[in-house]
Design a protein around this motif. Structure first.
Motif, PDB file in Angstrom:
ATOM      1  N   THR A 140      61.150  33.769 -37.179  1.00  0.00           N
ATOM      2  CA  THR A 140      61.727  34.450 -36.023  1.00  0.00           C
ATOM      3  C   THR A 140      62.418  33.460 -35.092  1.00  0.00           C
ATOM      4  OG1 THR A 140      59.834  34.217 -34.525  1.00  0.00           O
ATOM      5  CG2 THR A 140      59.747  36.039 -36.137  1.00  0.00           C
ATOM      6  N   ASP A 141      62.931  34.000 -33.983  1.00  0.00           N
ATOM      7  CA  ASP A 141      63.579  33.152 -32.990  1.00  0.00           C
ATOM      8  C   ASP A 141      62.590  32.274 -32.235  1.00  0.00           C
ATOM      9  OD1 ASP A 141      62.314  35.079 -31.461  1.00  0.00           O
ATOM     10  OD2 ASP A 141      64.107  35.702 -30.359  1.00  0.00           O
ATOM     11  N   ALA A 142      61.292  32.509 -32.441  1.00  0.00           N
ATOM     12  CA  ALA A 142      60.277  31.665 -31.799  1.00  0.00           C
ATOM     13  C   ALA A 142      60.029  30.371 -32.555  1.00  0.00           C
ATOM     14  CB  ALA A 142      58.962  32.437 -31.673  1.00  0.00           C
ATOM     15  N   ASP A 143      60.570  30.246 -33.759  1.00  0.00           N
ATOM     16  CA  ASP A 143      60.306  29.078 -34.594  1.00  0.00           C
ATOM     17  C   ASP A 143      61.264  27.934 -34.296  1.00  0.00           C
ATOM     18  OD1 ASP A 143      58.072  29.606 -36.409  1.00  0.00           O
ATOM     19  OD2 ASP A 143      59.302  31.277 -37.094  1.00  0.00           O
ATOM     20  N   ALA A 144      60.705  26.726 -34.339  1.00  0.00           N
ATOM     21  CA  ALA A 144      61.491  25.491 -34.245  1.00  0.00           C
ATOM     22  C   ALA A 144      61.318  24.750 -35.572  1.00  0.00           C
ATOM     23  CB  ALA A 144      61.006  24.630 -33.091  1.00  0.00           C
ATOM     24  N   LEU A 145      62.409  24.624 -36.306  1.00  0.00           N
ATOM     25  CA  LEU A 145      62.390  24.020 -37.638  1.00  0.00           C
ATOM     26  C   LEU A 145      62.677  22.524 -37.548  1.00  0.00           C
ATOM     27  CD1 LEU A 145      62.512  24.079 -40.771  1.00  0.00           C
ATOM     28  CD2 LEU A 145      64.921  24.740 -40.542  1.00  0.00           C
ATOM     29  N   GLU A 176      58.188  15.109 -34.251  1.00  0.00           N
ATOM     30  CA  GLU A 176      58.870  16.377 -33.980  1.00  0.00           C
ATOM     31  C   GLU A 176      57.984  17.599 -34.203  1.00  0.00           C
ATOM     32  OE1 GLU A 176      61.584  16.695 -32.451  1.00  0.00           O
ATOM     33  OE2 GLU A 176      62.143  14.588 -32.466  1.00  0.00           O
ATOM     34  N   LEU A 177      56.996  17.468 -35.096  1.00  0.00           N
ATOM     35  CA  LEU A 177      56.050  18.566 -35.271  1.00  0.00           C
ATOM     36  C   LEU A 177      54.917  18.504 -34.267  1.00  0.00           C
ATOM     37  CD1 LEU A 177      55.475  18.981 -39.127  1.00  0.00           C
ATOM     38  CD2 LEU A 177      56.675  20.552 -37.594  1.00  0.00           C
ATOM     39  N   THR A 189      54.382  29.801 -30.339  1.00  0.00           N
ATOM     40  CA  THR A 189      55.721  30.383 -30.340  1.00  0.00           C
ATOM     41  C   THR A 189      56.659  29.708 -29.357  1.00  0.00           C
ATOM     42  OG1 THR A 189      55.036  32.020 -28.699  1.00  0.00           O
ATOM     43  CG2 THR A 189      54.806  32.614 -31.010  1.00  0.00           C
ATOM     44  N   GLY A 190      56.189  28.787 -28.554  1.00  0.00           N
ATOM     45  CA  GLY A 190      57.056  28.164 -27.560  1.00  0.00           C
ATOM     46  C   GLY A 190      58.105  27.277 -28.187  1.00  0.00           C
ATOM     47  N   SER A 191      59.366  27.387 -27.756  1.00  0.00           N
ATOM     48  CA  SER A 191      60.437  26.594 -28.334  1.00  0.00           C
ATOM     49  C   SER A 191      60.578  25.242 -27.663  1.00  0.00           C
ATOM     50  CB  SER A 191      61.759  27.372 -28.232  1.00  0.00           C
ATOM     51  OG  SER A 191      62.051  27.660 -26.880  1.00  0.00           O
ATOM     52  N   THR A 192      59.836  24.991 -26.574  1.00  0.00           N
ATOM     53  CA  THR A 192      59.950  23.701 -25.892  1.00  0.00           C
ATOM     54  C   THR A 192      58.841  22.749 -26.297  1.00  0.00           C
ATOM     55  OG1 THR A 192      58.689  24.569 -24.029  1.00  0.00           O
ATOM     56  CG2 THR A 192      61.078  24.749 -23.901  1.00  0.00           C
ATOM     57  N   GLY A 193      57.890  23.179 -27.100  1.00  0.00           N
ATOM     58  CA  GLY A 193      56.828  22.307 -27.551  1.00  0.00           C
ATOM     59  C   GLY A 193      57.171  21.701 -28.878  1.00  0.00           C
ATOM     60  N   GLY A 194      56.163  21.591 -29.749  1.00  0.00           N
ATOM     61  CA  GLY A 194      56.383  20.988 -31.047  1.00  0.00           C
ATOM     62  C   GLY A 194      57.051  21.945 -32.012  1.00  0.00           C
ATOM     63  N   GLY A 195      57.475  21.391 -33.149  1.00  0.00           N
ATOM     64  CA  GLY A 195      58.073  22.217 -34.181  1.00  0.00           C
ATOM     65  C   GLY A 195      57.031  23.120 -34.832  1.00  0.00           C
ATOM     66  N   THR A 196      57.470  24.241 -35.356  1.00  0.00           N
ATOM     67  CA  THR A 196      56.561  25.182 -36.012  1.00  0.00           C
ATOM     68  C   THR A 196      56.724  25.202 -37.520  1.00  0.00           C
ATOM     69  OG1 THR A 196      58.106  27.045 -35.863  1.00  0.00           O
ATOM     70  CG2 THR A 196      56.645  26.669 -33.979  1.00  0.00           C
ATOM     71  N   MET A 197      57.856  24.708 -38.032  1.00  0.00           N
ATOM     72  CA  MET A 197      58.152  24.753 -39.456  1.00  0.00           C
ATOM     73  C   MET A 197      58.702  23.416 -39.915  1.00  0.00           C
ATOM     74  SD  MET A 197      60.182  28.432 -39.442  1.00  0.00           S
ATOM     75  CE  MET A 197      60.599  28.391 -41.182  1.00  0.00           C
ATOM     76  N   LEU A 198      58.441  23.079 -41.181  1.00  0.00           N
ATOM     77  CA  LEU A 198      58.969  21.856 -41.779  1.00  0.00           C
ATOM     78  C   LEU A 198      59.567  22.197 -43.137  1.00  0.00           C
ATOM     79  CD1 LEU A 198      59.229  18.706 -41.831  1.00  0.00           C
ATOM     80  CD2 LEU A 198      57.015  18.683 -42.999  1.00  0.00           C
ATOM     81  N   PHE A 199      60.801  21.781 -43.372  1.00  0.00           N
ATOM     82  CA  PHE A 199      61.436  21.887 -44.678  1.00  0.00           C
ATOM     83  C   PHE A 199      61.545  20.490 -45.272  1.00  0.00           C
ATOM     84  CE2 PHE A 199      64.271  25.914 -43.923  1.00  0.00           C
ATOM     85  CZ  PHE A 199      63.132  26.681 -43.772  1.00  0.00           C
ATOM     86  N   GLY A 200      61.268  20.357 -46.567  1.00  0.00           N
ATOM     87  CA  GLY A 200      61.408  19.068 -47.226  1.00  0.00           C
ATOM     88  C   GLY A 200      61.544  19.228 -48.719  1.00  0.00           C
TER      89      GLY A 200
END
Length: 514
Positions: free
Chosen positions: A174-179, A219-220, A229-240
């Motif tokens: 969702t828009d709450a995620d920081a990748l 970053e995580l 769900t906060g976008s100003t804290g740490g990342g919520t998802m990691l791609f690798g």
């Protein structure tokens, strides 16, 4: 078709892109991309993008997509011959690049526009263009060219939309995620999933520039938002890719900050190649998080994935469709997938043993190989099924287990069809093996014999062929044991971390036969 980037159209002030200490909100991205889109729309044709891991690359691609101008992402590590082929084949009318970026001489004849990220406070707000039709070409992404010159896969807008929306459903993205990721931006993994995915959903992406375990931990790392769900804290998802996860698995025992960051992330995703089961287990043991694998190709975008399940119901993941190490999950919504035998007949047995080629169809597919009607026709079977060339099994509840490529990973030995992937996983469970690859080579008695290529955990004391053959035979079956062993300093890999098996034959002499 709905807007490709709703948050841009809404001029959202939520974070969108961050590369190091440089960042843009969705509104800022719209302000930077809008004027460029207006200019590109007036010129028409195609544009090449010098796809460095920078804000400028993201702005350039978004602007071209808004304008309905097909994008040809260029790998900054491509050689002169490959670049010359791509330019002659795609014939872009312009090159978009970051200011000051040095480009090879092969691109010197192209008109160049440096991409401005900050349009300035006095710049007028430019209305975003109307959306092109769903079938309109969005990207022309060139394949790796392992069997000849790279082919340009033409990806329509509908393919991007269908893939990203299917992943949003499967991963509850969702828009709450920081990748967070460090993937290159010339390929579908890093560019379409890693940049366009967050932008379509209204979330954000933090690109590391260059992968490091320290960067992932930073970053995580949570400061109020890593697992929430906060976008100003740490990342919520990691791609690798598997190489990155392998390095993290190696670092975890001595890096508590990395273990904490991974444990607090909502979703860890691996793709572009199979993640060894051993690395799955090490990461899960150290963090309590299971890595989700997904499966796709340049021509198809995403085809399969496990569904994300909250950590507190992970013990019942098998029942609810959660991650299962060694598999790539089940087909995504909208994707039709079947296995076929050598005659083209569909395999209906979901027994986890019967191997067949994966064929797929759906809105996520490319439309053609640019200027290659012969190759396009050859890629499809009757009924519009795309021949992936990947070999797999399906178990009783539909999970797909890829055993390798038809051309390089399916070994026919002693009357058996053997997938290289399961042998590689077995080899990696041996304590003397750090990395492993398996191929076949001609054998007058067996048809093909199994060849193991390993990077020893201790180069001074590599395991012997007899030891590894016995280990595999005990784990799998005697007919799957390696009969030739090569010990190398490193396995050849491409930019996405995939092992280049066609390069192994010239890598070195065998250490023994059994």
């Amino acid at each position: 078709m709905s807007s490709l980037f709703p948050a841009l159209a809404a001029r959202s002030e939520r974070p969108a892109l961050r590369f190091g200490d440089r960042a843009l909100t969705h509104a800022g991205l719209a302000a930077a991309a809008g004027p460029l889109a207006e200019r590109l729309g007036a010129t028409g044709g195609r544009v090449a993008v010098w796809a460095t891991p920078t804000l400028e690359t993201a702005v350039a691609v978004v602007a071209a997509l808004l304008a309905g101008v097909p994008v040809v992402p260029l790998n900054p590590r491509s050689g002169e011959r490959e670049l010359a082929h791509i330019l002659a084949d795609s014939r872009p009318g312009m090159l978009l690049a970051a200011p000051g970026a040095e480009v090879p001489a092969a691109l010197g004849a192209l008109p160049r526009e440096d991409v401005a990220v900050d349009p300035g406070p006095a710049a007028p707000e430019v209305p975003l263009p109307d959306e092109p039709p769903a079938r309109a070409p969005a990207l022309i992404v060139y394949t790796s060219g392992t069997t000849g010159p790279p082919k340009g896969a033409v990806l329509p807008r509908r393919a991007i939309v269908s893939t990203l929306d299917a992943l949003a459903d499967a991963w509850q993205w969702t828009d709450a995620d920081a990748l967070v990721h460090a993937l290159p931006l010339f390929h579908v993994h890093g560019l379409i999933l890693g940049i366009l995915g967050p932008l379509r959903l209204g979330g954000s992406v933090r690109h590391l520039g260059t992968f490091s375990t320290e960067g992932v931990a930073r970053e995580l790392g949570t400061s109020g938002g890593g697992a929430g769900t906060g976008s100003t804290g740490g990342g919520t998802m990691l791609f690798g890719v598997p190489t990155m996860y392998h390095r993290m698995a190696e670092a975890l025992p001595s890096d508590p900050a990395l273990a904490k960051a991974l444990s607090e992330a909502r979703l860890l995703v691996s793709g572009s190649a199979a993640l060894p089961v051993h690395d799955h287990e090490r990461i899960a043991s150290a963090t309590g998080r299971q890595v989700v694998e997904r499966y796709g190709m340049t021509e198809t975008l995403m085809l399969c994935s496990s569904r994300w399940t909250p950590p507190d119901i992970r013990p019942s993941a098998r029942a609810v469709g959660g991650p299962r190490p060694g598999t790539v999950g089940v087909p995504l919504p909208g994707v039709e997938l079947r296995l076929v035998d050598e005659t083209g007949a569909e395999i209906t047995a979901y027994d986890g043993e019967t191997v067949g080629e994966i064929q797929v169809r759906g809105p996520n597919l490319f439309t053609e190989y640019l200027n290659r009607p012969d190759a396009t026709a050859a890629a499809f079977a009757e009924g519009g099924w795309f021949r992936t060339g990947d070999m797999a099994t399906r178990d009783v509840d539909g999970y797909v287990r890829i055993v390798g490529r038809k051309a390089t990973d399916l070994i026919k030995s002693g009357g058996y069809k053997i997938g290289a992937g399961e042998i590689e996983n077995a080899l990696l469970e041996h304590p003397g093996v750090r990395e492993a690859a398996v191929t076949g080579e001609p054998d007058p008695d067996l048809g093909e014999r199994i060849v193991a290529w390993i990077v020893p955990a201790d180069p001074a004391a590599p395991p012997a062929l007899e030891e590894l053959s016995g280990h595999v035979a005990a784990q799998l079956a005697p007919h799957k044991r390696p009969r030739v062993l090569h010990c190398l300093d490193a396995l050849p890999r491409n930019d996405m971390g995939k092992i280049m098996k066609r390069a192994l034959a010239a890598a070195g002499p065998g250490d023994g036969r059994g």
